[in-house]
Motif scaffolding. Structure first.
Motif, PDB file in Angstrom:
ATOM      1  N   GLY A 105      -2.912  11.679  -8.347  1.00 35.75           N
ATOM      2  CA  GLY A 105      -3.378  12.604  -7.320  1.00 35.75           C
ATOM      3  C   GLY A 105      -3.909  11.966  -6.051  1.00 35.75           C
ATOM      4  N   THR A 106      -4.023  10.647  -6.009  1.00 39.80           N
ATOM      5  CA  THR A 106      -4.526   9.991  -4.800  1.00 39.80           C
ATOM      6  C   THR A 106      -3.435   9.980  -3.728  1.00 39.80           C
ATOM      7  OG1 THR A 106      -5.978   8.611  -6.133  1.00 39.80           O
ATOM      8  CG2 THR A 106      -5.609   7.921  -3.860  1.00 39.80           C
ATOM      9  N   ILE A 107      -3.819  10.345  -2.508  1.00 41.38           N
ATOM     10  CA  ILE A 107      -2.881  10.413  -1.378  1.00 41.38           C
ATOM     11  C   ILE A 107      -3.267   9.361  -0.343  1.00 41.38           C
ATOM     12  CG2 ILE A 107      -1.955  11.859   0.476  1.00 41.38           C
ATOM     13  CD1 ILE A 107      -2.732  14.310  -1.272  1.00 41.38           C
ATOM     14  N   TYR A 108      -2.271   8.604   0.080  1.00 42.45           N
ATOM     15  CA  TYR A 108      -2.460   7.556   1.090  1.00 42.45           C
ATOM     16  C   TYR A 108      -1.636   7.885   2.330  1.00 42.45           C
ATOM     17  CZ  TYR A 108      -4.507   4.593  -2.490  1.00 42.45           C
ATOM     18  OH  TYR A 108      -5.321   4.089  -3.454  1.00 42.45           O
ATOM     19  N   ILE A 109      -2.127   7.421   3.458  1.00 41.06           N
ATOM     20  CA  ILE A 109      -1.373   7.499   4.699  1.00 41.06           C
ATOM     21  C   ILE A 109      -1.189   6.078   5.209  1.00 41.06           C
ATOM     22  CG2 ILE A 109      -3.390   7.806   6.180  1.00 41.06           C
ATOM     23  CD1 ILE A 109      -1.551   9.936   7.669  1.00 41.06           C
ATOM     24  N   THR A 110      -0.047   5.803   5.836  1.00 44.35           N
ATOM     25  CA  THR A 110       0.250   4.430   6.241  1.00 44.35           C
ATOM     26  C   THR A 110       0.882   4.362   7.627  1.00 44.35           C
ATOM     27  OG1 THR A 110       1.367   2.394   5.554  1.00 44.35           O
ATOM     28  CG2 THR A 110       2.506   4.442   5.091  1.00 44.35           C
ATOM     29  N   ASP A 111       0.601   3.271   8.305  1.00 42.19           N
ATOM     30  CA  ASP A 111       1.211   2.928   9.589  1.00 42.19           C
ATOM     31  C   ASP A 111       1.352   1.412   9.619  1.00 42.19           C
ATOM     32  OD1 ASP A 111       2.016   2.498  12.201  1.00 42.19           O
ATOM     33  OD2 ASP A 111       0.315   3.497  13.127  1.00 42.19           O
ATOM     34  N   ASP A 112       2.351   0.909   8.895  1.00 41.53           N
ATOM     35  CA  ASP A 112       2.550  -0.532   8.733  1.00 41.53           C
ATOM     36  C   ASP A 112       3.527  -1.087   9.768  1.00 41.53           C
ATOM     37  OD1 ASP A 112       0.925  -0.746   6.465  1.00 41.53           O
ATOM     38  OD2 ASP A 112       2.588  -0.370   5.087  1.00 41.53           O
ATOM     39  N   PRO A 113       3.239  -2.280  10.319  1.00 41.90           N
ATOM     40  CA  PRO A 113       4.213  -2.922  11.213  1.00 41.90           C
ATOM     41  C   PRO A 113       5.388  -3.482  10.416  1.00 41.90           C
ATOM     42  CG  PRO A 113       2.273  -4.310  10.955  1.00 41.90           C
ATOM     43  CD  PRO A 113       2.002  -3.040  10.212  1.00 41.90           C
ATOM     44  N   ILE A 114       6.569  -3.430  11.035  1.00 43.73           N
ATOM     45  CA  ILE A 114       7.798  -3.961  10.445  1.00 43.73           C
ATOM     46  C   ILE A 114       8.258  -5.134  11.305  1.00 43.73           C
ATOM     47  CG2 ILE A 114      10.211  -3.485   9.896  1.00 43.73           C
ATOM     48  CD1 ILE A 114       9.408  -0.521   9.610  1.00 43.73           C
ATOM     49  N   MET A 115       8.555  -6.261  10.654  1.00 45.74           N
ATOM     50  CA  MET A 115       9.031  -7.459  11.350  1.00 45.74           C
ATOM     51  C   MET A 115      10.399  -7.874  10.817  1.00 45.74           C
ATOM     52  SD  MET A 115       5.702  -7.375  11.572  1.00 45.74           S
ATOM     53  CE  MET A 115       4.226  -7.985  12.303  1.00 45.74           C
ATOM     54  N   ASP A 116      11.123  -8.661  11.598  1.00 42.85           N
ATOM     55  CA  ASP A 116      12.417  -9.141  11.115  1.00 42.85           C
ATOM     56  C   ASP A 116      12.300 -10.457  10.355  1.00 42.85           C
ATOM     57  OD1 ASP A 116      12.023 -10.864  13.230  1.00 42.85           O
ATOM     58  OD2 ASP A 116      13.873 -10.354  14.272  1.00 42.85           O
ATOM     59  N   ASN A 117      11.067 -10.957  10.158  1.00 39.46           N
ATOM     60  CA  ASN A 117      10.832 -12.138   9.348  1.00 39.46           C
ATOM     61  C   ASN A 117       9.460 -11.989   8.683  1.00 39.46           C
ATOM     62  OD1 ASN A 117       8.690 -13.648  10.907  1.00 39.46           O
ATOM     63  ND2 ASN A 117      10.246 -13.428  12.499  1.00 39.46           N
ATOM     64  N   PRO A 118       9.129 -12.837   7.702  1.00 44.27           N
ATOM     65  CA  PRO A 118       7.881 -12.643   6.965  1.00 44.27           C
ATOM     66  C   PRO A 118       6.608 -13.075   7.702  1.00 44.27           C
ATOM     67  CG  PRO A 118       9.114 -14.468   6.033  1.00 44.27           C
ATOM     68  CD  PRO A 118       9.988 -13.842   7.078  1.00 44.27           C
ATOM     69  N   ASP A 119       6.724 -13.683   8.869  1.00 41.02           N
ATOM     70  CA  ASP A 119       5.545 -14.124   9.619  1.00 41.02           C
ATOM     71  C   ASP A 119       4.785 -12.915  10.168  1.00 41.02           C
ATOM     72  OD1 ASP A 119       3.653 -15.204  11.312  1.00 41.02           O
ATOM     73  OD2 ASP A 119       5.090 -16.263  12.576  1.00 41.02           O
ATOM     74  N   PRO A 120       3.560 -12.660   9.690  1.00 45.86           N
ATOM     75  CA  PRO A 120       2.810 -11.488  10.154  1.00 45.86           C
ATOM     76  C   PRO A 120       2.421 -11.546  11.624  1.00 45.86           C
ATOM     77  CG  PRO A 120       1.490 -12.785   8.604  1.00 45.86           C
ATOM     78  CD  PRO A 120       2.852 -13.407   8.678  1.00 45.86           C
ATOM     79  N   ASN A 121       2.557 -12.716  12.255  1.00 43.35           N
ATOM     80  CA  ASN A 121       2.232 -12.851  13.682  1.00 43.35           C
ATOM     81  C   ASN A 121       3.440 -12.650  14.590  1.00 43.35           C
ATOM     82  OD1 ASN A 121      -0.549 -13.480  13.191  1.00 43.35           O
ATOM     83  ND2 ASN A 121       0.136 -15.504  12.512  1.00 43.35           N
ATOM     84  N   SER A 122       4.604 -12.399  14.005  1.00 45.77           N
ATOM     85  CA  SER A 122       5.802 -12.178  14.823  1.00 45.77           C
ATOM     86  C   SER A 122       5.760 -10.784  15.453  1.00 45.77           C
ATOM     87  CB  SER A 122       7.072 -12.373  14.000  1.00 45.77           C
ATOM     88  OG  SER A 122       7.121 -11.461  12.937  1.00 45.77           O
TER      89      SER A 122
END
Length: 190
Positions: free
Chosen positions: A65-82
C-alpha cells in the motif's frame, strides 16, 4: 433527422477516403536503447519519496500500500555527474501483499539528443528484488508515437550509505515513425 444522419454518414465516408491509413503514411520502426537512471531515495536531493501508505504502518518499499513519487534523472552512461538526457517521472505502488512487487507507472521524458521532446510510457509489475525485471512499454509521443514493447530494469549499483541506486534500463520498442523525420531510430545510446 434523416438528413442529419445522411450528412454525418457522407462526412465520415469523405474523411475515410481522404485520410490515408496509418500504415501508409508511417513506417514501423524497431528501436533499441539503453540508459541509466539515478535514484536518490534519501537526503536533501532525494528524487523519490513515499507520499502515502496504510495508516499506522511504516511507509517502506516492502510495505503493501505504500505509494512513491519519482523524478529521477536519466543519463546515457553510469556517471551520475554526466548531463541528463531525460527524466523518469511517475509513481510506484507496493501492490503485492508480500512487498516483492511494485506497480509502476512511469513517463520517460527525453530532454536532450535526438529524442528530445518525445516520451515513452511504462506500466506494469516491477519485481524490485530480482536481478532483472521486465516492464511493458504501452505508449509514446513524438518520435515514439503508438509505441509498444518492453523495458528491462537491472540494478547497476546500490550504495546503502547514500541511498543512491543506478539502474540500467534496456528498451525494445516498436513505433511508427514518419519517413520524412530526421532522426536516428534504431541506434543505441549505450
Amino acid at each position: 433527422m434523416v438528413l442529419i444522419s445522411k450528412l454525418s454518414l457522407t462526412l465520415l465516408l469523405a474523411l475515410a477516403i481522404t485520410i490515408p491509413p496509418l500504415s501508409q503514411s508511417k513506417e514501423l520502426k524497431e528501436t533499441y536503447m539503453s540508459f541509466y537512471v539515478n535514484d536518490y531515495s534519501a537526503g536533501p536531493n532525494s528524487t523519490v519519496a513515499a507520499i502515502a501508505g496504510i495508516p499506522g504502518k511504516q511507509w517502506t518499499v516492502t510495505q503493501f500500500g505504500t505509494i512513491y513519487i519519482t523524478d529521477d534523472p536519466i543519463m546515457d552512461n553510469p556517471d551520475p555527474n554526466s548531463a541528463p538526457i531525460g527524466r523518469s517521472l511517475g509513481t510506484y505502488v507496493t501492490s503485492a501483499l508480500d512487498g516483492l512487487i511494485l506497480h509502476v507507472s512511469i513517463s520517460v521524458v527525453f530532454t536532450a539528443k535526438e529524442y528530445m521532446g518525445s516520451t515513452l510510457e511504462l506500466q506494469g509489475a516491477y519485481k524490485h528484488f530480482e536481478r532483472r525485471s521486465e516492464i511493458s512499454v504501452v505508449s509514446g509521443t513524438g518520435q515514439f508515437r503508438f509505441a509498444r514493447g518492453y523495458a528491462t530494469f537491472e540494478t547497476y549499483s546500490w550504495d546503502p550509505n547514500t541511498a543512491h541506486a543506478i539502474f540500467l534500463w534496456n528498451f525494445t520498442v516498436l513505433h511508427y515513425h514518419s519517413s520524412n523525420t530526421n532522426n536516428m531510430c534504431g541506434d543505441h545510446w549505450v
